[in-house]
Design a protein around this motif. Structure first.
Motif, PDB file in Angstrom:
ATOM      1  N   LEU A 231       7.105  10.364   6.106  1.00 30.64           N
ATOM      2  CA  LEU A 231       7.587   8.986   6.222  1.00 30.64           C
ATOM      3  C   LEU A 231       8.408   8.597   4.996  1.00 30.64           C
ATOM      4  O   LEU A 231       9.476   7.984   5.110  1.00 30.64           O
ATOM      5  CB  LEU A 231       6.397   8.043   6.400  1.00 30.64           C
ATOM      6  CG  LEU A 231       6.731   6.568   6.672  1.00 30.64           C
ATOM      7  CD1 LEU A 231       5.653   5.925   7.535  1.00 30.64           C
ATOM      8  CD2 LEU A 231       6.865   5.767   5.378  1.00 30.64           C
ATOM      9  N   ALA A 232       7.917   8.969   3.786  1.00 29.04           N
ATOM     10  CA  ALA A 232       8.623   8.611   2.556  1.00 29.04           C
ATOM     11  C   ALA A 232       9.964   9.311   2.441  1.00 29.04           C
ATOM     12  O   ALA A 232      10.870   8.828   1.748  1.00 29.04           O
ATOM     13  CB  ALA A 232       7.756   8.938   1.343  1.00 29.04           C
ATOM     14  N   SER A 233      10.133  10.458   3.125  1.00 29.62           N
ATOM     15  CA  SER A 233      11.427  11.135   3.117  1.00 29.62           C
ATOM     16  C   SER A 233      12.444  10.406   3.988  1.00 29.62           C
ATOM     17  O   SER A 233      13.651  10.650   3.879  1.00 29.62           O
ATOM     18  CB  SER A 233      11.267  12.582   3.598  1.00 29.62           C
ATOM     19  OG  SER A 233      11.028  12.632   4.998  1.00 29.62           O
ATOM     20  N   ARG A 234      11.958   9.512   4.846  1.00 33.55           N
ATOM     21  CA  ARG A 234      12.835   8.759   5.748  1.00 33.55           C
ATOM     22  C   ARG A 234      13.119   7.353   5.237  1.00 33.55           C
ATOM     23  O   ARG A 234      14.166   6.777   5.507  1.00 33.55           O
ATOM     24  CB  ARG A 234      12.197   8.663   7.143  1.00 33.55           C
ATOM     25  CG  ARG A 234      11.905  10.012   7.791  1.00 33.55           C
ATOM     26  CD  ARG A 234      10.996   9.863   9.005  1.00 33.55           C
ATOM     27  NE  ARG A 234      10.566  11.157   9.525  1.00 33.55           N
ATOM     28  CZ  ARG A 234      11.196  11.852  10.468  1.00 33.55           C
ATOM     29  NH1 ARG A 234      12.301  11.349  10.988  1.00 33.55           N
ATOM     30  NH2 ARG A 234      10.741  13.015  10.879  1.00 33.55           N
ATOM     31  N   VAL A 235      12.130   6.758   4.537  1.00 37.74           N
ATOM     32  CA  VAL A 235      12.274   5.381   4.063  1.00 37.74           C
ATOM     33  C   VAL A 235      11.318   5.182   2.897  1.00 37.74           C
ATOM     34  O   VAL A 235      10.277   5.843   2.813  1.00 37.74           O
ATOM     35  CB  VAL A 235      11.946   4.375   5.198  1.00 37.74           C
ATOM     36  CG1 VAL A 235      10.476   4.459   5.600  1.00 37.74           C
ATOM     37  CG2 VAL A 235      12.310   2.951   4.813  1.00 37.74           C
ATOM     38  N   SER A 236      11.663   4.282   1.987  1.00 38.01           N
ATOM     39  CA  SER A 236      10.762   3.921   0.905  1.00 38.01           C
ATOM     40  C   SER A 236       9.968   2.695   1.358  1.00 38.01           C
ATOM     41  O   SER A 236      10.495   1.584   1.379  1.00 38.01           O
ATOM     42  CB  SER A 236      11.537   3.595  -0.373  1.00 38.01           C
ATOM     43  OG  SER A 236      10.651   3.199  -1.403  1.00 38.01           O
ATOM     44  N   PRO A 237       8.691   2.874   1.763  1.00 33.04           N
ATOM     45  CA  PRO A 237       7.943   1.733   2.300  1.00 33.04           C
ATOM     46  C   PRO A 237       7.712   0.673   1.240  1.00 33.04           C
ATOM     47  O   PRO A 237       7.476   0.996   0.065  1.00 33.04           O
ATOM     48  CB  PRO A 237       6.626   2.366   2.759  1.00 33.04           C
ATOM     49  CG  PRO A 237       6.499   3.619   1.982  1.00 33.04           C
ATOM     50  CD  PRO A 237       7.894   4.107   1.730  1.00 33.04           C
ATOM     51  N   PRO A 238       7.747  -0.616   1.619  1.00 26.26           N
ATOM     52  CA  PRO A 238       7.527  -1.691   0.643  1.00 26.26           C
ATOM     53  C   PRO A 238       6.165  -1.642  -0.034  1.00 26.26           C
ATOM     54  O   PRO A 238       6.014  -2.103  -1.154  1.00 26.26           O
ATOM     55  CB  PRO A 238       7.673  -2.963   1.482  1.00 26.26           C
ATOM     56  CG  PRO A 238       8.540  -2.551   2.635  1.00 26.26           C
ATOM     57  CD  PRO A 238       8.150  -1.138   2.940  1.00 26.26           C
ATOM     58  N   GLY A 239       5.184  -1.084   0.651  1.00 29.61           N
ATOM     59  CA  GLY A 239       3.847  -0.997   0.064  1.00 29.61           C
ATOM     60  C   GLY A 239       3.031   0.084   0.744  1.00 29.61           C
ATOM     61  O   GLY A 239       3.269   0.407   1.908  1.00 29.61           O
ATOM     62  N   VAL A 240       2.088   0.644   0.020  1.00 27.03           N
ATOM     63  CA  VAL A 240       1.174   1.656   0.574  1.00 27.03           C
ATOM     64  C   VAL A 240      -0.232   1.300   0.115  1.00 27.03           C
ATOM     65  O   VAL A 240      -0.457   1.017  -1.070  1.00 27.03           O
ATOM     66  CB  VAL A 240       1.543   3.080   0.117  1.00 27.03           C
ATOM     67  CG1 VAL A 240       0.549   4.091   0.676  1.00 27.03           C
ATOM     68  CG2 VAL A 240       2.952   3.441   0.567  1.00 27.03           C
ATOM     69  N   LEU A 241      -1.190   1.337   1.062  1.00 24.14           N
ATOM     70  CA  LEU A 241      -2.549   0.881   0.764  1.00 24.14           C
ATOM     71  C   LEU A 241      -3.588   1.900   1.213  1.00 24.14           C
ATOM     72  O   LEU A 241      -3.499   2.450   2.308  1.00 24.14           O
ATOM     73  CB  LEU A 241      -2.809  -0.460   1.454  1.00 24.14           C
ATOM     74  CG  LEU A 241      -4.209  -1.060   1.270  1.00 24.14           C
ATOM     75  CD1 LEU A 241      -4.116  -2.525   0.859  1.00 24.14           C
ATOM     76  CD2 LEU A 241      -5.028  -0.938   2.543  1.00 24.14           C
ATOM     77  N   LEU A 242      -4.571   2.137   0.350  1.00 19.52           N
ATOM     78  CA  LEU A 242      -5.700   3.002   0.668  1.00 19.52           C
ATOM     79  C   LEU A 242      -6.807   2.168   1.299  1.00 19.52           C
ATOM     80  O   LEU A 242      -7.246   1.166   0.726  1.00 19.52           O
ATOM     81  CB  LEU A 242      -6.227   3.675  -0.603  1.00 19.52           C
ATOM     82  CG  LEU A 242      -7.550   4.449  -0.476  1.00 19.52           C
ATOM     83  CD1 LEU A 242      -7.393   5.644   0.467  1.00 19.52           C
ATOM     84  CD2 LEU A 242      -8.039   4.890  -1.852  1.00 19.52           C
ATOM     85  N   GLU A 243      -7.258   2.591   2.488  1.00 20.60           N
ATOM     86  CA  GLU A 243      -8.363   1.910   3.166  1.00 20.60           C
ATOM     87  C   GLU A 243      -9.656   2.707   3.004  1.00 20.60           C
ATOM     88  O   GLU A 243      -9.667   3.923   3.205  1.00 20.60           O
ATOM     89  CB  GLU A 243      -8.081   1.781   4.665  1.00 20.60           C
ATOM     90  CG  GLU A 243      -7.132   0.686   5.054  1.00 20.60           C
ATOM     91  CD  GLU A 243      -7.121   0.479   6.556  1.00 20.60           C
ATOM     92  OE1 GLU A 243      -7.513  -0.604   7.006  1.00 20.60           O
ATOM     93  OE2 GLU A 243      -6.731   1.419   7.274  1.00 20.60           O
ATOM     94  N   ARG A 244     -10.732   2.003   2.697  1.00 23.74           N
ATOM     95  CA  ARG A 244     -12.071   2.608   2.672  1.00 23.74           C
ATOM     96  C   ARG A 244     -13.053   1.523   3.086  1.00 23.74           C
ATOM     97  O   ARG A 244     -13.104   0.458   2.466  1.00 23.74           O
ATOM     98  CB  ARG A 244     -12.389   3.124   1.267  1.00 23.74           C
ATOM     99  CG  ARG A 244     -13.672   3.946   1.175  1.00 23.74           C
ATOM    100  CD  ARG A 244     -13.469   5.356   1.720  1.00 23.74           C
ATOM    101  NE  ARG A 244     -14.629   6.205   1.532  1.00 23.74           N
ATOM    102  CZ  ARG A 244     -14.576   7.457   1.064  1.00 23.74           C
ATOM    103  NH1 ARG A 244     -13.415   7.990   0.727  1.00 23.74           N
ATOM    104  NH2 ARG A 244     -15.678   8.172   0.941  1.00 23.74           N
ATOM    105  N   ASP A 245     -13.821   1.778   4.145  1.00 23.28           N
ATOM    106  CA  ASP A 245     -14.712   0.756   4.686  1.00 23.28           C
ATOM    107  C   ASP A 245     -16.194   1.092   4.562  1.00 23.28           C
ATOM    108  O   ASP A 245     -17.040   0.227   4.823  1.00 23.28           O
ATOM    109  CB  ASP A 245     -14.392   0.513   6.175  1.00 23.28           C
ATOM    110  CG  ASP A 245     -13.029  -0.112   6.379  1.00 23.28           C
ATOM    111  OD1 ASP A 245     -12.566  -0.820   5.470  1.00 23.28           O
ATOM    112  OD2 ASP A 245     -12.424   0.107   7.446  1.00 23.28           O
TER     113      ASP A 245
END
Length: 452
Positions: free
Chosen positions: A237-251
């Motif tokens: 995904l990062a090779s296609r676009v620079s995402p505005p934010g990335v978040l780690l989920e842990r529940d």
């Protein structure tokens, strides 16, 4: 879209660790677990430091046949305003079915279930999202979900469905790369194809999470480390676009803070790798004029687009979707026959997973019940869940379970039964019972008299 940076899912169990964690630009809190008038001190401190807080809803059911509930929309709007959030997020899923559209009892899944990728479902989802957008004070982003089962007769791929959704509504997308991996394992869907078909410019941010594979089925647990295949999808995904934010989920099953920090470092490494791959693949400007950009070629549909569909009746589409979703949910939670076209084995796996999740969440909502019942809790609850679909929230489910247990004559141990009865009496009335000495004495006297 506002640049968010690196984030982590805020949960009460790791609140202190999140506050001390270096490099956290923003957090995401489950909207239904936050009270606007009584925000947790941890979230208040984070906001004072300039950390962005985004409410993440789980109960709207935007993919359901019914229009979004006004009360739930109001509650989500209040949380966005209380947190000063730049946007709110929800899921492309249905969480309940039945009711007036099907003249049947309302059923709650207690879980995010996939919508069929059909034109009917897309029409209904688009209208529901427009209703939500009009009711919310900030932009809305919607998340692709993980699924254990697939709908028969689907008319679009996930990428095509999301592309049309964003195109028709202008809604932002929250792309969960862990869910793309889940759907790859469970449904044979190619994550690279989904990414190639996505409108990457619509991405608000990205989720990354862990899971576990059992008997060939991937369970999106959010309770295990992020695996290498999920990080590989993030790199793509990062090779296609620079995402505005990335978040780690842990529940759940929270590790030590140092382990969470290592996972965040691995996520940053996957992003850096993707950006490097993108830079290496760029075509010089003069060459670009003579050849189409690789991304455009990759995103091109494999088959000619279908002709525009004939205009549809919104109410007819809603009713068709309502009947289909109710039949599926009833098979999952009420033991009715499996609808035609579904994988019976996979549907059984999903039904058992829903029962286990209900038991786990009720144990968190009503932690006294597992203490009172001990080893009896889980088998007793799963037996109850098998024949009693959830018709309200988890708090109502806990009360209904305890009430049904008492009505059925259980538990056999008199002391345990008294404990369950006391717990149920304390919580089943319209208001907590008085703790005044005179009232407590009268209550104790009544219990003694009733036992004679």
């Amino acid at each position: 879209m506002e640049r968010l940076g690196t984030g982590i899912g805020w949960r009460p169990e790791i609140a202190d660790a999140v506050e001390r964690m270096p490099g956290i630009d923003w957090v995401e809190a489950v909207a239904e677990n936050v009270c606007p008038g009584h925000l947790p001190d941890s979230l208040l401190r984070l906001r004072e430091r300039g950390v962005t807080v985004i409410p993440h809803g789980v109960s709207l059911g935007l993919g359901g046949a019914d229009r979004p509930d006004e009360g739930r929309l109001t509650a989500l709007a209040e949380r966005a305003e209380a947190l000063g959030a730049p946007l709110v997020t929800e899921h492309i899923a249905f969480v309940r079915a039945g009711g007036p559209l099907t003249a049947s009892p309302l059923l709650e899944a207690g879980h995010l279930l996939p919508v069929p990728r059909t034109r009917d479902a897309l029409d209904v989802l688009c209208e529901n999202i427009r209703i939500a957008q009009a009711a919310l004070p900030v932009p809305l982003a919607v998340e692709n979900i993980a699924a254990l089962l697939a709908w028969p007769g689907e008319e679009m791929t996930e990428g095509q469905f999301l592309y049309d959704l964003a195109d028709r509504t202008g809604v932002r997308l929250l792309i969960d790369v862990a869910n793309l991996h889940t759907n790859h394992v469970n449904r044979g869907e190619d994550p690279a194809k989904a990414l190639a078909e996505l409108p990457v410019e619509a991405i608000a941010y990205v989720h990354v999470a862990g899971g576990v594979e059992r008997d060939g089925v991937w369970h999106d647990t959010h309770a295990h480390p992020v695996p290498a295949p999920v990080l590989a999808i993030l790199t793509d995904l990062a090779s296609r676009v620079s995402p505005p934010g990335v978040l780690l989920e842990r529940d759940d099953n929270f590790p030590e803070p140092a382990e969470l920090e290592r996972e965040l470092e691995a996520i940053q490494g996957a992003l850096t790798k993707g950006w490097a791959r993108s830079a290496a693949s760029r075509v010089p400007a003069r060459e670009a004029k003579a050849a189409p950009a690789p991304q455009a070629t990759a995103a091109a549909p494999a088959t000619p687009p279908a002709p525009p569909a004939a205009p549809r009746s919104s109410e007819c589409a809603r009713q068709r979707l309502a009947l289909a979703q109710t039949a599926l949910l009833s098979a999952l939670v009420a033991g009715t026959p499996v609808p035609d076209g579904f994988d019976r084995v996979r549907l059984g796996v999903q039904a058992r997973a829903l029962g286990v999740k209900r038991a786990d969440v009720v144990a968190k909502v009503a932690p006294e019940l597992p203490v009172i019942l001990g080893d009896l809790y889980r088998p007793a609850f799963l037996a109850y869940a098998h024949s009693h679909p959830m018709t309200g929230g988890y708090r109502r489910d806990a009360l209904d379970f305890a009430g049904q247990l008492l009505l059925s004559g259980g538990p056999e141990d008199a002391e345990v039964r008294r404990g369950v009865r006391e717990w149920w009496l304390e919580r089943s009335g319209p208001a907590p019972r008085s703790t005044r000495p005179a009232v407590r004495l009268a209550r104790a006297t009544r219990r003694v008299l009733l036992r004679r």
